[in-house]
Design a protein around this motif. Sequence first.
Motif, PDB file in Angstrom:
ATOM      1  N   PRO A 175       2.683   2.366 -12.125  1.00  0.00           N
ATOM      2  CA  PRO A 175       3.211   1.151 -11.877  1.00  0.00           C
ATOM      3  C   PRO A 175       2.774   1.698 -10.366  1.00  0.00           C
ATOM      4  N   SER A 176       2.510   0.712 -10.106  1.00  0.00           N
ATOM      5  CA  SER A 176       2.923   0.760  -8.236  1.00  0.00           C
ATOM      6  C   SER A 176       3.608  -0.343  -7.510  1.00  0.00           C
ATOM      7  N   GLU A 177       3.386  -0.243  -6.483  1.00  0.00           N
ATOM      8  CA  GLU A 177       4.440  -1.351  -5.563  1.00  0.00           C
ATOM      9  C   GLU A 177       3.140  -1.571  -4.496  1.00  0.00           C
ATOM     10  N   SER A 178       3.182  -3.514  -4.031  1.00  0.00           N
ATOM     11  CA  SER A 178       2.194  -3.374  -3.084  1.00  0.00           C
ATOM     12  C   SER A 178       2.928  -3.566  -1.767  1.00  0.00           C
ATOM     13  N   ARG A 179       2.640  -3.022  -0.403  1.00  0.00           N
ATOM     14  CA  ARG A 179       3.604  -3.718   0.450  1.00  0.00           C
ATOM     15  C   ARG A 179       2.403  -4.280   1.532  1.00  0.00           C
ATOM     16  N   VAL A 180       2.734  -4.483   2.209  1.00  0.00           N
ATOM     17  CA  VAL A 180       2.020  -5.249   3.794  1.00  0.00           C
ATOM     18  C   VAL A 180       2.623  -5.095   4.947  1.00  0.00           C
ATOM     19  N   ILE A 181       2.418  -3.866   5.948  1.00  0.00           N
ATOM     20  CA  ILE A 181       3.191  -2.874   6.647  1.00  0.00           C
ATOM     21  C   ILE A 181       2.105  -3.192   7.418  1.00  0.00           C
ATOM     22  N   SER A 182       2.030  -3.649   8.742  1.00  0.00           N
ATOM     23  CA  SER A 182       2.023  -2.835  10.254  1.00  0.00           C
ATOM     24  C   SER A 182       2.140  -1.877  10.483  1.00  0.00           C
ATOM     25  N   ALA A 183       1.601  -1.209  11.115  1.00  0.00           N
ATOM     26  CA  ALA A 183       2.305   0.392  12.125  1.00  0.00           C
ATOM     27  C   ALA A 183       2.351  -0.016  13.494  1.00  0.00           C
ATOM     28  N   HIS A 184       1.805  -1.062  14.341  1.00  0.00           N
ATOM     29  CA  HIS A 184       2.240  -1.584  15.107  1.00  0.00           C
ATOM     30  C   HIS A 184       2.820  -2.603  15.579  1.00  0.00           C
ATOM     31  N   ARG A 185       2.702  -3.545  14.054  1.00  0.00           N
ATOM     32  CA  ARG A 185       3.777  -5.000  14.757  1.00  0.00           C
ATOM     33  C   ARG A 185       5.007  -4.800  14.135  1.00  0.00           C
ATOM     34  N   THR A 186       5.163  -3.522  12.836  1.00  0.00           N
ATOM     35  CA  THR A 186       6.343  -3.850  12.340  1.00  0.00           C
ATOM     36  C   THR A 186       6.250  -2.403  12.021  1.00  0.00           C
ATOM     37  N   PRO A 187       6.904  -1.861  13.219  1.00  0.00           N
ATOM     38  CA  PRO A 187       6.834   0.005  12.879  1.00  0.00           C
ATOM     39  C   PRO A 187       8.253   0.064  12.126  1.00  0.00           C
ATOM     40  N   HIS A 188       9.194  -0.593  12.728  1.00  0.00           N
ATOM     41  CA  HIS A 188      10.708  -0.390  11.865  1.00  0.00           C
ATOM     42  C   HIS A 188      10.236  -0.107  10.081  1.00  0.00           C
ATOM     43  N   LEU A 189       9.474  -1.740  10.022  1.00  0.00           N
ATOM     44  CA  LEU A 189       9.576  -1.545   8.086  1.00  0.00           C
ATOM     45  C   LEU A 189       8.854  -0.122   7.723  1.00  0.00           C
TER      46      LEU A 189
ATOM     47  N   LYS B 207      10.771  -3.706 -15.603  1.00  0.00           N
ATOM     48  CA  LYS B 207       9.651  -3.072 -15.015  1.00  0.00           C
ATOM     49  C   LYS B 207       9.871  -1.715 -14.553  1.00  0.00           C
ATOM     50  N   PRO B 208       8.838  -0.917 -15.273  1.00  0.00           N
ATOM     51  CA  PRO B 208       8.957   0.415 -14.474  1.00  0.00           C
ATOM     52  C   PRO B 208       8.411   1.121 -13.175  1.00  0.00           C
ATOM     53  N   ARG B 209       9.797   1.504 -12.694  1.00  0.00           N
ATOM     54  CA  ARG B 209      10.051   2.391 -11.520  1.00  0.00           C
ATOM     55  C   ARG B 209       8.616   2.667 -10.675  1.00  0.00           C
ATOM     56  N   PRO B 210       7.710   1.514  -9.819  1.00  0.00           N
ATOM     57  CA  PRO B 210       6.807   1.615  -9.702  1.00  0.00           C
ATOM     58  C   PRO B 210       7.100   3.781  -9.110  1.00  0.00           C
ATOM     59  N   GLU B 211       5.137   4.511  -8.834  1.00  0.00           N
ATOM     60  CA  GLU B 211       5.526   6.045  -8.733  1.00  0.00           C
ATOM     61  C   GLU B 211       4.118   5.578  -7.303  1.00  0.00           C
ATOM     62  N   VAL B 212       3.565   4.513  -6.931  1.00  0.00           N
ATOM     63  CA  VAL B 212       2.876   4.572  -6.399  1.00  0.00           C
ATOM     64  C   VAL B 212       3.197   3.338  -5.091  1.00  0.00           C
ATOM     65  N   GLY B 213       2.758   3.916  -4.026  1.00  0.00           N
ATOM     66  CA  GLY B 213       3.043   2.416  -2.616  1.00  0.00           C
ATOM     67  C   GLY B 213       1.820   2.104  -1.793  1.00  0.00           C
ATOM     68  N   VAL B 214       1.224   0.949  -2.220  1.00  0.00           N
ATOM     69  CA  VAL B 214      -0.247   1.029  -2.063  1.00  0.00           C
ATOM     70  C   VAL B 214       0.354   0.037  -0.417  1.00  0.00           C
ATOM     71  N   VAL B 215       0.676   0.783   0.421  1.00  0.00           N
ATOM     72  CA  VAL B 215       0.533  -0.030   1.931  1.00  0.00           C
ATOM     73  C   VAL B 215      -0.908  -0.492   2.230  1.00  0.00           C
TER      74      VAL B 215
ATOM     75  N   GLN C  33       2.715  -9.829  -2.537  1.00  0.00           N
ATOM     76  CA  GLN C  33       3.663 -10.228  -3.569  1.00  0.00           C
ATOM     77  C   GLN C  33       3.466 -11.192  -4.850  1.00  0.00           C
ATOM     78  N   LEU C  34       3.020 -11.955  -4.073  1.00  0.00           N
ATOM     79  CA  LEU C  34       2.127 -13.564  -4.947  1.00  0.00           C
ATOM     80  C   LEU C  34       0.616 -12.636  -6.352  1.00  0.00           C
ATOM     81  N   GLN C  35       0.411 -12.054  -5.635  1.00  0.00           N
ATOM     82  CA  GLN C  35      -1.136 -11.400  -6.051  1.00  0.00           C
ATOM     83  C   GLN C  35      -0.973 -10.622  -7.297  1.00  0.00           C
ATOM     84  N   MET C  36       0.223  -9.318  -6.410  1.00  0.00           N
ATOM     85  CA  MET C  36       0.527  -8.271  -7.549  1.00  0.00           C
ATOM     86  C   MET C  36       1.014  -8.832  -8.786  1.00  0.00           C
ATOM     87  N   ARG C  37       1.844  -9.746  -8.606  1.00  0.00           N
ATOM     88  CA  ARG C  37       2.856 -10.367  -9.853  1.00  0.00           C
ATOM     89  C   ARG C  37       2.316 -10.724 -10.480  1.00  0.00           C
TER      90      ARG C  37
END
Lengths: 175, 175, 175, 175, 175, 175, 175, 175
Positions: free
Chosen positions: H36-50, H5-13, G167-171
């Motif tokens: 506009p995009s947003e970025s997330r760190v999400i692990s399929a195996h470590r954060t499956p709920h996320l 800020k404009p609403r993100p249209e692409v999610g970069v995970v 998120q810091l990088q994105m900013r």
Amino acid sequence: MKLRKPRPEVGVVMGSDSDWPLMEATVKTLARFGVPSESRVISAHRTPHLARAYAASAARRGLRVIIAAAGGAAHLAGVLAAHTVLPVIGVPIEGGRLKGLDALLATVQMPAGVPVATVALGPAGAVNAAILAIQILAQRRSALTVKLQQYKRELEAKVRKGNAQVQLQMRKIHG
Amino acid sequence: MKLRKPRPEVGVVMGSDSDWPLMEATVKTLARFGVPSESRVISAHRTPHLARAYAASAARRGLRVIIAAAGGAAHLAGVLAAHTVLPVIGVPIEGGRLKGLDALLATVQMPAGVPVATVALGPAGAVNAAILAIQILAQRRSALTVKLQQYKRELEAKVRKGNAQVQLQMRKIHG
Amino acid sequence: MKLRKPRPEVGVVMGSDSDWPLMEATVKTLARFGVPSESRVISAHRTPHLARAYAASAARRGLRVIIAAAGGAAHLAGVLAAHTVLPVIGVPIEGGRLKGLDALLATVQMPAGVPVATVALGPAGAVNAAILAIQILAQRRSALTVKLQQYKRELEAKVRKGNAQVQLQMRKIHG
Amino acid sequence: MKLRKPRPEVGVVMGSDSDWPLMEATVKTLARFGVPSESRVISAHRTPHLARAYAASAARRGLRVIIAAAGGAAHLAGVLAAHTVLPVIGVPIEGGRLKGLDALLATVQMPAGVPVATVALGPAGAVNAAILAIQILAQRRSALTVKLQQYKRELEAKVRKGNAQVQLQMRKIHG
Amino acid sequence: MKLRKPRPEVGVVMGSDSDWPLMEATVKTLARFGVPSESRVISAHRTPHLARAYAASAARRGLRVIIAAAGGAAHLAGVLAAHTVLPVIGVPIEGGRLKGLDALLATVQMPAGVPVATVALGPAGAVNAAILAIQILAQRRSALTVKLQQYKRELEAKVRKGNAQVQLQMRKIHG
Amino acid sequence: MKLRKPRPEVGVVMGSDSDWPLMEATVKTLARFGVPSESRVISAHRTPHLARAYAASAARRGLRVIIAAAGGAAHLAGVLAAHTVLPVIGVPIEGGRLKGLDALLATVQMPAGVPVATVALGPAGAVNAAILAIQILAQRRSALTVKLQQYKRELEAKVRKGNAQVQLQMRKIHG
Amino acid sequence: MKLRKPRPEVGVVMGSDSDWPLMEATVKTLARFGVPSESRVISAHRTPHLARAYAASAARRGLRVIIAAAGGAAHLAGVLAAHTVLPVIGVPIEGGRLKGLDALLATVQMPAGVPVATVALGPAGAVNAAILAIQILAQRRSALTVKLQQYKRELEAKVRKGNAQVQLQMRKIHG
Amino acid sequence: MKLRKPRPEVGVVMGSDSDWPLMEATVKTLARFGVPSESRVISAHRTPHLARAYAASAARRGLRVIIAAAGGAAHLAGVLAAHTVLPVIGVPIEGGRLKGLDALLATVQMPAGVPVATVALGPAGAVNAAILAIQILAQRRSALTVKLQQYKRELEAKVRKGNAQVQLQMRKIHG
């Protein structure tokens, strides 16, 4: 007065002098067992006449085993095997590309009737080509069998020494 | 009175007569372009002298291109290329194992200075070896260039015919 | 009066009796050269004691070469090599999956000091294991060298015969 | 007074100017044989019109062979071959990933009718593309055949020189 | 009175009419979602002009997505992507050799700037190309989103039905 | 009067009911050791909620080990492992393409912290998943250890029986 | 007064002390969960007696799980599994060649009846071998289940922390 | 006053923040096109709920495309695709081992019904994921089509510039 050098029993052939740093281990392992060897740079594709002449005359010149190391489309061992009935050991050399898979397949996948005794890629293969050659020579010279058994014990000792090192590391963790 | 057969310009060499069903397409494609060819079964490992003699005399005998097909540790094309400066085209043949990857790598990964012009595995390669040979012969015989252009149009016609077939299928779905 | 059978010089070991149809060629090739052999089904993983006992006693029992065939995680040759200083020849067997690449790599990639002389996957490897064993035995028995040279000539004759077949096919095309 | 430059006979096309350090060897090898060439950066995917125009006009402009080098999904050689009946030689370039297997397969596995004469991955391929082009040009210019024979002798000399180096190393070991 | 057929939104292109049995599933899946499509046999290498013309005119003719299926050195999707800014979906087709690895790598490994949205090899890829195209079209037609959600529920129902079958089998074992 | 079925200790999950013929061996091997199991068809991609619910509730429902079989992009075992701290055993299934290499890599290459205990491709893996599960259950039930030792002896007996078969074959050859 | 060290429950075996830097993570992960372990350097090929003795006596000495790490023709895990009914976890180690594919296949492709629970290549595998061992030990010690659940939460926290970094990088990009 | 800020249209995970240096190119390419995009760190195996929550809510939150990057047993894209009907683009990331082949196969080989639009390994894939996302968004926003056409021209200009560089180099050789 200089003594005559013993006649080489193993011919170590490599496709390029750039293979020497690897194949030096083959020569040194043979020397360590007292097996006289000779080395040649011969290219299956650049010096095909040399390759043929070398293999065709090998038995006559007293060689008993040929070791051939090559990379890429590694034809050297196969080309030598085509011209001799001596056992030919192939050492596939990994170049920068395809991680040596090309050399391994080009060395091992020989057609029925013309085997190449293929050993591992890289440094392990360079040593093992020598050991395999010695196992073959031991068919006629039982002193080599004794040395091979001694070598097996040294390998074991080296593993035990490595184990001692790891025990020291374990103590740092478990206190 | 029988006319003398034209001197072959392309030599089609294969490692075993079991490769004939595949390589027949090479010979037939050459024939279709009016290019006389000869075929030989020569094994790099079982008949190395033949391989050398064939390649070494090829230019002298009037051949202008050599096509070599082999599987497994496919050394044939490389061994022929070592003994001639004619262009050598390699057709890797897939055996039952490793799906031809061994033959492809053993054919294409030649060392600097001794190229093998490698074409696709299997039936496509058998045809393409012939087309490539014809493209090379067309350097001196412009009639072949005209035929190659005509061939390209036929390939296109075949695609258009296939397209017509698919349109029929589409109508069955979309009504 | 029955003659005593000659003592086996080559041990042909396979991981399963389902490997017999492939390894029969090894035994028959040895027999053709007059080399007495024995066959055993021994699994590195299911009968490890047998594997060890077999390899450890092999030299004492008069064996001079061991041939080991296995598929998948093909450990058999390596496990035998760990317990003997006789030359061990590995025949990788392709199962239905991964086209034998697993067996090839598990057989050939041995660590420094414990070589396995690896031959080709499948039928070619089964024959070549025998030929390589004979090349090794020929170190002490020069009669085998003569037979190997004769065998090379037969291979050549077979290629020439195949060539004749292809000439017949060519005549059908070129008239 | 400046002499007119000879018309290029070989077109050396690469997908990116980052391929130049590799393909420079192609141009230099051609130059060494006195074969005039031209170089172009053309991307099959980024400049498809250029690719088509280049291939379609190549013969008209006097080119006799096209050499195309590309990595990844290496379509360049295939795309050029689609627009010309000149021989097209493909040099697969290894990127950082998959060790060039992608480029090799994408270059060599062309469909029936549209061959690409594929040479080895990397530096060997860059040189061999030139040698293969020269072998093709030699169809009409016998002076090149003489030069190729001379080149073969130089390759041999280089191997012999390498051999001399290894003999020096051997003496250090065997005394 | 015949109604005018709706203008196709998805172009399904295949390298040969022999790909139809596979790609029929693409067309049928699109039809099932009410998405009008057209099919074409176009070869990147045999009909390059057609390929260019098709891609270059696709957007103008109302297409919104192109699906391209090809095997071997599968350049079709990449060549189309070079001539359009529409999304291009690539379906790698496995031929008899190399098990489709060639087609997969040649389709997916596109250079920066010219993507091909690659789906799975074989039948799964044929269906998924359609689903992906529908997901893209759903950007402007929310009715498709509803249908995709319904489709997801049907997939789930099919899995549950398969589960019921397995329960029957289990009862046979556990009684 | 019907006895209550014992509570399943091992959950055998497969991506499709078409995997049943393979995974039946898993269930039967477990049954043979007296280990009660249940089977489910759950798709990581088509029924993700089911996958999560199954794994998340597994320990609570008394399961002690989960076995998951899947092909292609085989995510099933990994997805289950993400939702439980029970040991998850992965059985990669080879589909028609890529010979199961895709399933093997997608199953075994899990990130640090979330292991999947991967067994061999195909039938051997189906049996071994059961044996591994039993080895795990034997941690708390020593009766299973005794059975596993008995099973090892049976494996050995089977090898010895295969050996007897081969001796019969040998006698046919050696007379 | 010194307390007696707890009896090891997990044996961590590696083929060479050069594997220690990798396998240290296994030992440390076990220690972090309070699981006592021992480490040994044992080579399947250089110290086969040690390998057999270690595996055969493991259960008797109180071990409950064996972890074995090896590269190349990675037979170690399989050889240990042949001599014990304890669960054996295999960690394939990538050497410089073939990128560890050899070790992976040689570890995972075990025959029916003798499983090796294979984890990922390299560092992830070293950690996961420990986690898998702990999951197995948790069968009898529920305190470990609680710790594993806590560990899963820590993994999640680490991912969330990584997310905050991004998120810091994105900013920086979006301002 | 700060603008919303404009609403993100692409999610970069991405599976780990260590993937950021690669995926930054995705975000920057999107930004360059004004997407506009947003970025997330999400692990399929470590954060499956996320992972599930992110994919399940993506459409509702206004996202139109999801880009997912992962290495090894790269399940992330597939797991997200299981929970949404939005197009999911997969970027396979090569780790140190197996050169990314594992990630590529685990991303692309999705089962019928749940596609992942897979792009190239590494940096090219990171850029192409963005371009593909923009091609998808261009379905509803024709301004993006214009920008994509402009981008294609820039790619072409870059190739022409590279060509100019090579001409300079050529002049050094040909004088």
